[in-house]
Design a protein around this motif. Structure first.
Motif, short mmCIF file in Angstrom:
data_model
loop_
_atom_site.label_atom_id
_atom_site.label_comp_id
_atom_site.label_asym_id
_atom_site.label_seq_id
_atom_site.Cartn_x
_atom_site.Cartn_y
_atom_site.Cartn_z
N ALA A 262 0.82 -1.49 -0.04
CA ALA A 262 -0.03 -0.15 0.09
C ALA A 262 0.63 1.16 0.03
O ALA A 262 0.80 2.01 0.90
CB ALA A 262 -0.97 -0.03 1.23
N PHE A 263 1.90 1.40 -0.90
CA PHE A 263 2.65 2.47 -1.09
C PHE A 263 1.85 3.83 -0.96
O PHE A 263 2.40 4.78 -0.32
CB PHE A 263 3.65 2.35 -2.48
N LYS A 264 0.77 4.17 -1.56
CA LYS A 264 0.20 5.43 -1.77
C LYS A 264 -0.41 5.62 -0.29
O LYS A 264 -0.45 6.72 0.04
CB LYS A 264 -0.95 5.60 -2.67
N SER A 265 -0.90 4.58 0.20
CA SER A 265 -1.13 4.80 1.83
C SER A 265 -0.11 5.39 2.71
O SER A 265 -0.31 6.23 3.49
CB SER A 265 -1.90 3.68 2.21
N PHE A 266 1.10 4.81 2.47
CA PHE A 266 2.23 5.26 3.28
C PHE A 266 2.50 6.57 3.08
O PHE A 266 2.79 7.47 3.89
CB PHE A 266 3.48 4.29 2.86
N MET A 267 2.29 7.05 1.79
CA MET A 267 2.46 8.55 1.25
C MET A 267 1.57 9.28 1.96
O MET A 267 1.71 10.37 2.58
CB MET A 267 2.18 8.52 -0.12
N SER A 268 0.18 8.91 1.83
CA SER A 268 -0.72 9.84 2.55
C SER A 268 -0.78 9.79 3.91
O SER A 268 -1.29 10.78 4.71
CB SER A 268 -2.08 9.51 1.88
N HIS A 269 -0.10 9.03 4.61
CA HIS A 269 0.02 9.14 6.13
C HIS A 269 1.33 9.45 6.61
O HIS A 269 1.80 9.10 7.82
CB HIS A 269 -0.12 7.63 6.81
N SER A 270 2.06 10.20 5.42
CA SER A 270 3.31 10.79 5.82
C SER A 270 4.36 9.57 6.52
O SER A 270 5.21 10.13 7.32
CB SER A 270 3.34 11.96 6.86
N ILE A 271 4.26 8.40 6.01
CA ILE A 271 5.04 7.32 6.58
C ILE A 271 6.42 7.15 5.39
O ILE A 271 6.20 6.75 4.21
CB ILE A 271 4.39 5.91 6.61
N PRO A 272 7.41 7.78 5.91
CA PRO A 272 8.68 7.56 4.80
C PRO A 272 9.05 6.12 4.65
O PRO A 272 8.71 5.11 5.43
CB PRO A 272 9.73 8.21 5.63
N PHE A 273 9.29 5.91 3.21
CA PHE A 273 9.53 4.41 2.72
C PHE A 273 10.45 4.46 1.46
O PHE A 273 10.24 5.37 0.79
CB PHE A 273 8.04 3.43 2.35
N THR A 274 11.20 3.42 1.47
CA THR A 274 12.17 3.51 0.37
C THR A 274 11.74 2.50 -0.42
O THR A 274 10.66 1.54 -0.09
CB THR A 274 13.45 2.96 1.01
N LEU A 275 12.43 2.46 -1.69
CA LEU A 275 12.28 1.21 -2.71
C LEU A 275 13.43 0.84 -2.71
O LEU A 275 14.50 1.21 -2.69
CB LEU A 275 11.96 1.89 -4.01
N SER A 276 13.39 -0.88 -2.76
CA SER A 276 14.75 -1.78 -2.76
C SER A 276 14.60 -2.79 -3.61
O SER A 276 13.43 -2.98 -4.10
CB SER A 276 15.07 -1.68 -1.17
N SER A 277 15.59 -3.54 -3.88
CA SER A 277 15.49 -4.68 -4.50
C SER A 277 15.58 -5.90 -3.98
O SER A 277 15.00 -7.03 -4.68
CB SER A 277 17.03 -4.74 -5.47
#
Ligand SMILES: [Zn+2]
Length: 536
Positions: A414-429
């Protein structure tokens, strides 16, 4: 040095993709960013040919040593039958001595055409009997070993601490030779120790692959593949001393229990973020659960396609709380593998303890593939960082619903939900499991389809990220978890370390469905060019 005639992009400013700039570098940093072409001439001016200058990438979760070592292991990914596998093992390992290890990876025996049951230790008796044999499943979370390895395991007192759920048994209660998750880590950790030189060779093999994809900073979880943190440290720092480490590295320290962390603290003076110029102590890595494919990720409700289980939590809440408190008191950041919502909840509960110092240390939750509204609200109040692997969606999106059920599907990746809750998240491999190419991660996060465009319109399209948001997951957000480097933001601003890339296309100009085709033309690390596509 001036890189002239470039366009700029960093996921924040520089939206006008057609504008030209020149960027002045000095002492390994960005000294100035000027509009238009430079008036200076000379050998210190490099023509960027209207390429797109961007900050270099950080891969915040991968297994880099393992990637390098893999070239010496037997790759079974193309093997479709047991007969074929036996031929491959015999020809790849023709002459083996007593005590040698046969190591294969990428096994998918569930799809073998000549068997209707999964491989067990007794089947491996048809191969080299006098060697140890270890075959890792395609997803890295399950292995099959032979009787010789099981004899070793029986003598290991500490193997008794590994939960029984991770040791498959037959109807007579005997081990079948198949082990999962934590048991796999144990086997790798205890029996497959490597020399510093083996490790260096593997790293030297892997580094050009990072540079080709524009990655100049990594957070690597390698300990299980060498067996000693000191040897691991020596391998990276001796490359650095020889001038052969054009990347920056945060080395995770895997632990199974609190005692492992106490041992580290007693024997090492560096804490997270500390180390040499290019090699730093990373986070303490700990696995809270398994995977959804194996139904070992700890869920709050039973699996839809296996109702007798809701997965396995490796630790009790008390055990985990204690580990986070100890880490918090000792300036050690913790990175917790947590895939199911029950494991994520456990992690959050541990992080909410004031003594864990999540505010200061920015502890991390790796994967967090299934969350919930309550968990998002709790994460919003923490200073923790989530590490996502969007490229997993390429192969898993069509299986999620049968694992977690309809109600939880909107809370998967739920990447956009992280965004809208201001939860920082990285992308990784999560290399070697996922694709190393950051643009494939950006593709998956932006489109939520596989590379063929399926499903049409994207899976759970409300969770799609913008290109800017996805890009920052590889550039600016990872700098939050790189403690002691607060002067670097992963953006194109004056004073930043000159870890830079030139791209052949502008991320905001290319069609979103082609974004994975963007190529890195040049990679710069601390103001030095370390990769050029025209020399490869
Ligand atoms: Zn991993």
């Amino acid at each position: 040095l001036i890189i002239d005639n470039v366009r700029l992009y960093d996921g924040y400013d520089y939206k006008q993709s057609e504008l030209n700039y020149h960027v002045t570098l000095e002492g390994g940093k960005i000294k100035a960013i000027g509009k238009g072409r430079t008036s200076e001439k000379g050998t210190h001016v490099a023509d960027g040919k209207e390429r797109v200058l961007v900050p270099a990438f950080h891969d915040s979760h991968l297994h880099f040593l393992r990637y390098g070592l893999m070239k010496r292991e037997l790759d079974l990914r193309h093997v479709t039958s047991w007969e074929h596998m036996k031929e491959e093992v015999r020809s790849y390992y023709p002459e083996m001595e007593e005590g040698d290890w046969v190591v294969g990876r990428g096994l998918e025996d569930n799809a073998f055409t000549d068997r209707d049951s999964l491989l067990e230790a007794k089947d491996l008796d048809e191969l080299h009997l006098h060697t140890y044999m270890f075959f890792l499943h395609e997803d890295g979370h399950e292995c099959i070993v032979n009787h010789k390895v099981m004899d070793l395991l029986r003598k290991e007192e500490k193997f008794k601490d590994i939960p029984e759920d991770f040791k498959e048994k037959n109807d007579n209660g005997e081990w079948t030779g198949r082990f999962k998750d934590t048991a796999v880590h144990f086997i790798k950790h205890h029996f497959r120790s490597r020399s510093t030189q083996d490790a260096k060779d593997a790293l030297v093999y892997g580094i050009p692959h990072l540079l080709k994809h524009g990655i100049t900073t990594i957070h690597s979880d390698d300990l299980n593949f060498i067996g000693s943190y000191d040897r691991l440290w020596d391998a990276y720092t001796s490359l650095e001393n020889e001038g052969n480490l054009p990347i920056r590295v945060y080395l995770h320290h895997y632990i199974f229990n609190k005692k492992n962390l106490e041992d580290y603290l007693a024997n090492h003076s560096y804490r997270t973020g500390e180390g040499t110029e290019r090699v730093k102590v990373g986070a303490v890595k700990i696995f809270l659960d398994g995977t959804q494919r194996l139904h070992t990720a700890a869920m709050r409700i039973p699996y839809q396609d296996k109702e007798e289980t809701s997965g396995n939590a490796v630790y009790s809440q008390e055990q985990l709380n204690e580990i986070l408190m100890l880490a918090g008191q000792n300036r050690m950041q913790v990175a917790m593998h947590a895939i199911g919502d029950r494991a994520v909840e456990q992690a959050i509960t541990a992080l909410e303890q004031p003594g864990a110092r999540t505010d200061l240390l920015r502890h991390r939750i790796i994967h967090a593939q299934t969350v919930g509204q309550d968990l998002l609200s709790r994460l919003e109040k923490l200073n923790a960082v989530i590490e996502t692997q969007p490229s997993f969606l390429l192969s898993e999106w069509d299986k999620k619903e049968k694992w977690v059920g309809k109600d939880l599907v909107p809370y998967c990746d739920a990447f956009k939900s992280f965004m809208s809750h201001s939860i920082p998240f990285t992308l990784s491999s999560d290399l070697p499991i996922g694709s190393l190419n950051p643009f494939e991660g950006v593709f998956a996060a932006v489109n939520r389809t596989d590379l063929e465009g399926k499903p049409t319109g994207g899976w759970q399209p409300q969770e799609k990220l913008t290109v800017d948001e996805a890009f920052r997951g590889y550039t600016s957000v990872p700098t939050l978890i790189e403690l002691n480097e607060n002067n670097n933001e992963g953006r194109l601003i004056k004073g930043e370390r000159a870890d830079l890339l030139l791209l052949d296309r502008h991320p905001l100009e290319i069609e979103k469905e082609n974004i994975h085709q963007i190529k890195v033309v040049e990679t710069w690390s601390s103001g030095k060019k370390v990769y050029d596509i025209h020399q490869h």
